[in-house]
Design an enzyme around this catalytic site. Sequence first.
Site, mmCIF file in Angstrom:
data_model
loop_
_atom_site.group_PDB
_atom_site.id
_atom_site.type_symbol
_atom_site.label_atom_id
_atom_site.label_comp_id
_atom_site.label_asym_id
_atom_site.label_seq_id
_atom_site.Cartn_x
_atom_site.Cartn_y
_atom_site.Cartn_z
ATOM 1 C CG ASN A 1 -13.938 13.031 20.271
ATOM 2 O OD1 ASN A 1 -13.009 12.255 20.188
ATOM 3 N ND2 ASN A 1 -14.098 14.141 19.394
ATOM 4 C CE LYS B 1 -2.503 1.537 3.546
ATOM 5 N NZ LYS B 1 -3.566 1.851 4.421
ATOM 6 N NE ARG C 1 -5.122 -1.702 7.362
ATOM 7 C CZ ARG C 1 -4.476 -0.692 8.063
ATOM 8 N NH1 ARG C 1 -4.977 -0.253 9.019
ATOM 9 N NH2 ARG C 1 -3.457 -0.491 7.680
ATOM 10 C CG HIS D 1 -12.227 9.282 8.198
ATOM 11 N ND1 HIS D 1 -13.230 9.598 7.313
ATOM 12 C CD2 HIS D 1 -11.624 8.140 7.867
ATOM 13 C CE1 HIS D 1 -13.020 8.614 6.560
ATOM 14 N NE2 HIS D 1 -12.078 7.629 6.644
ATOM 15 C CD GLN D 2 -10.634 4.055 10.558
ATOM 16 O OE1 GLN D 2 -10.182 4.239 9.541
ATOM 17 N NE2 GLN D 2 -11.399 2.974 10.771
ATOM 18 N N GLY E 1 -6.103 3.644 17.937
ATOM 19 C CA GLY E 1 -5.759 4.668 17.608
ATOM 20 C C GLY E 1 -4.134 4.847 17.588
ATOM 21 C CB THR E 2 -1.559 3.948 20.136
ATOM 22 O OG1 THR E 2 -2.303 4.755 20.948
ATOM 23 C CG2 THR E 2 -0.061 4.124 20.326
ATOM 24 C CB SER F 1 -4.886 11.424 16.746
ATOM 25 O OG SER F 1 -5.669 12.647 16.798
HETATM 26 P P1 NAD Z 1 -9.393 11.913 12.991
HETATM 27 O O1 NAD Z 1 -8.398 13.024 12.707
HETATM 28 O O2 NAD Z 1 -10.445 11.978 12.062
HETATM 29 O O3 NAD Z 1 -9.774 12.034 14.463
HETATM 30 C C1 NAD Z 1 -9.175 12.116 15.357
HETATM 31 C C2 NAD Z 1 -9.794 11.884 16.916
HETATM 32 O O4 NAD Z 1 -8.717 12.044 17.900
HETATM 33 C C3 NAD Z 1 -11.002 12.569 17.176
HETATM 34 O O5 NAD Z 1 -11.825 11.876 17.836
HETATM 35 C C4 NAD Z 1 -10.380 13.912 18.082
HETATM 36 O O6 NAD Z 1 -11.083 14.350 18.629
HETATM 37 C C5 NAD Z 1 -9.209 12.947 18.734
HETATM 38 N N1 NAD Z 1 -8.329 13.902 19.031
HETATM 39 C C6 NAD Z 1 -7.479 14.695 18.580
HETATM 40 N N2 NAD Z 1 -6.541 15.196 19.439
HETATM 41 C C7 NAD Z 1 -6.516 14.804 20.726
HETATM 42 C C8 NAD Z 1 -6.152 14.685 21.954
HETATM 43 N N3 NAD Z 1 -5.202 15.631 22.172
HETATM 44 N N4 NAD Z 1 -6.343 13.832 22.989
HETATM 45 C C9 NAD Z 1 -7.493 13.113 22.857
HETATM 46 N N5 NAD Z 1 -8.304 12.917 21.617
HETATM 47 C C10 NAD Z 1 -7.779 13.740 20.626
HETATM 48 O O7 NAD Z 1 -8.494 10.691 12.805
HETATM 49 P P2 NAD Z 1 -8.902 9.150 12.460
HETATM 50 O O8 NAD Z 1 -8.946 8.995 10.974
HETATM 51 O O9 NAD Z 1 -10.514 8.872 13.079
HETATM 52 O O10 NAD Z 1 -7.887 8.114 13.181
HETATM 53 C C11 NAD Z 1 -7.821 8.132 14.548
HETATM 54 C C12 NAD Z 1 -6.666 7.667 15.014
HETATM 55 O O11 NAD Z 1 -6.624 6.180 14.610
HETATM 56 C C13 NAD Z 1 -5.247 8.046 14.461
HETATM 57 O O12 NAD Z 1 -4.582 8.234 15.448
HETATM 58 C C14 NAD Z 1 -4.998 7.352 13.229
HETATM 59 O O13 NAD Z 1 -3.643 7.323 12.890
HETATM 60 C C15 NAD Z 1 -5.248 5.985 13.836
HETATM 61 N N6 NAD Z 1 -5.484 4.781 12.735
HETATM 62 C C16 NAD Z 1 -5.177 4.031 13.331
HETATM 63 C C17 NAD Z 1 -5.087 2.616 12.359
HETATM 64 C C18 NAD Z 1 -4.748 0.986 12.590
HETATM 65 O O14 NAD Z 1 -4.845 0.244 11.845
HETATM 66 N N7 NAD Z 1 -4.555 1.002 13.935
HETATM 67 C C19 NAD Z 1 -5.723 2.885 11.055
HETATM 68 C C20 NAD Z 1 -6.203 4.084 11.002
HETATM 69 C C21 NAD Z 1 -6.140 5.160 11.690
#
Ligand code: NAD
Length: 321
Positions: free
Chosen positions: A159, A67, A110, A137-138, A220-221, A199
């Site tokens: 949130n 990817k 996924r 978004h996720q 998220g991590t 995030s």
């Molecule tokens: P997004 O930017 O759409 O949403 C971010 C989320 O984190 C929101 O809920 C926001 O309110 C919250 N946030 C932002 N700053 C914060 C803080 N300081 N303290 C607590 N919460 C906070 O992102 P997303 O696309 O929903 O992705 C969320 C996370 O998941 C990201 O860290 C991304 O890298 C991770 N992710 C992981 C995988 C995986 O396979 N594990 C895949 C995709 C995304």
Amino acid sequence: MIIVPESAIGELVSLEDCVDAVEKVFVSMAERSAHNFPVVREAIGYADALFGFKSGFDREGLALGLKAGGFWPNNADKGLTNHQSTVFLFDPETGRCRAVVGGNLLTALRTAAASAVSIKHLARNDAKVLGMVGAGHQSSFQLRAAVQQRQFEKVVAWNYHPDMLPKLAAVAEELGIPFEAVNLDRLGAEADVIITITSSFQPILKASQIKPGTHLACMGTDTKGKQEVDVALVAAATLFTDEIAQAISIGECQHAIAQGMIAPIDIAEIGAVINGQKPGRTSPDEITLFDGTGVGLQDLAVAQAAVGLALARGTAVEFDF
Ligand code: NAD
């Protein structure tokens, strides 16, 4: 060569297809039939973008590929998603490029499938309340996939940016499940399953807030330094992951590892639970935690499923290459 454009993925691939594909590739990983190759991620010094590759090979599913993509922070101004990705699949017999598949929606699916697989295999069967930490978004994808795994009667959510919660509430409403925005104490006290998808770089949930028997999917991590739950919670839980090498370096387990509170041997690969090699939940009071770090093989597995579905339905765009 086959092309499955981004615009075709939504109609073609269901969450169930992705759960199935991700479950199979997790088993291949645990059985050492599938390997993720080292991840490349670079700041390209243009458009503030981060670009990289996640790649691997699954000898069972015969998925070979990568990817490619990353993060373009200025895309929103152009009406485009900031995260952009494309999956390239290759014929493992010949090395010829077999397919190019839009990877944006597939990445969300996924990732949702991974937490759903963890709920399927690790949550209590009588789980009724789903806790959502995160509303970006996720989050809606994670919610949609989770409710397919247990008979959830309620969603409680928190949130960091409360203004983002109504969008997630609308998804719960569409799914016919009552939704309530709560504080973290109530979320931990009520939820039987918790998905964290933020995030954050600071722990959000503490061990003292979680009740016995809870299953957590920490999603998220996925980078060094990020953190969603405190190290005491990680140390108290029975730990599972997609890939141990990633869990200890960029996943939720990285902090407890760094502080010497857990060792890699304390973490089981979920694929080994799915195929019965290792136990999953062993008691109703146990706290289970799935550290979902996100691996390239997940992307290849769902892209391969998309290609198979496009061919079966006659919608694949094919040409000589
Ligand atoms: P997004 O930017 O759409 O949403 C971010 C989320 O984190 C929101 O809920 C926001 O309110 C919250 N946030 C932002 N700053 C914060 C803080 N300081 N303290 C607590 N919460 C906070 O992102 P997303 O696309 O929903 O992705 C969320 C996370 O998941 C990201 O860290 C991304 O890298 C991770 N992710 C992981 C995988 C995986 O396979 N594990 C895949 C995709 C995304």
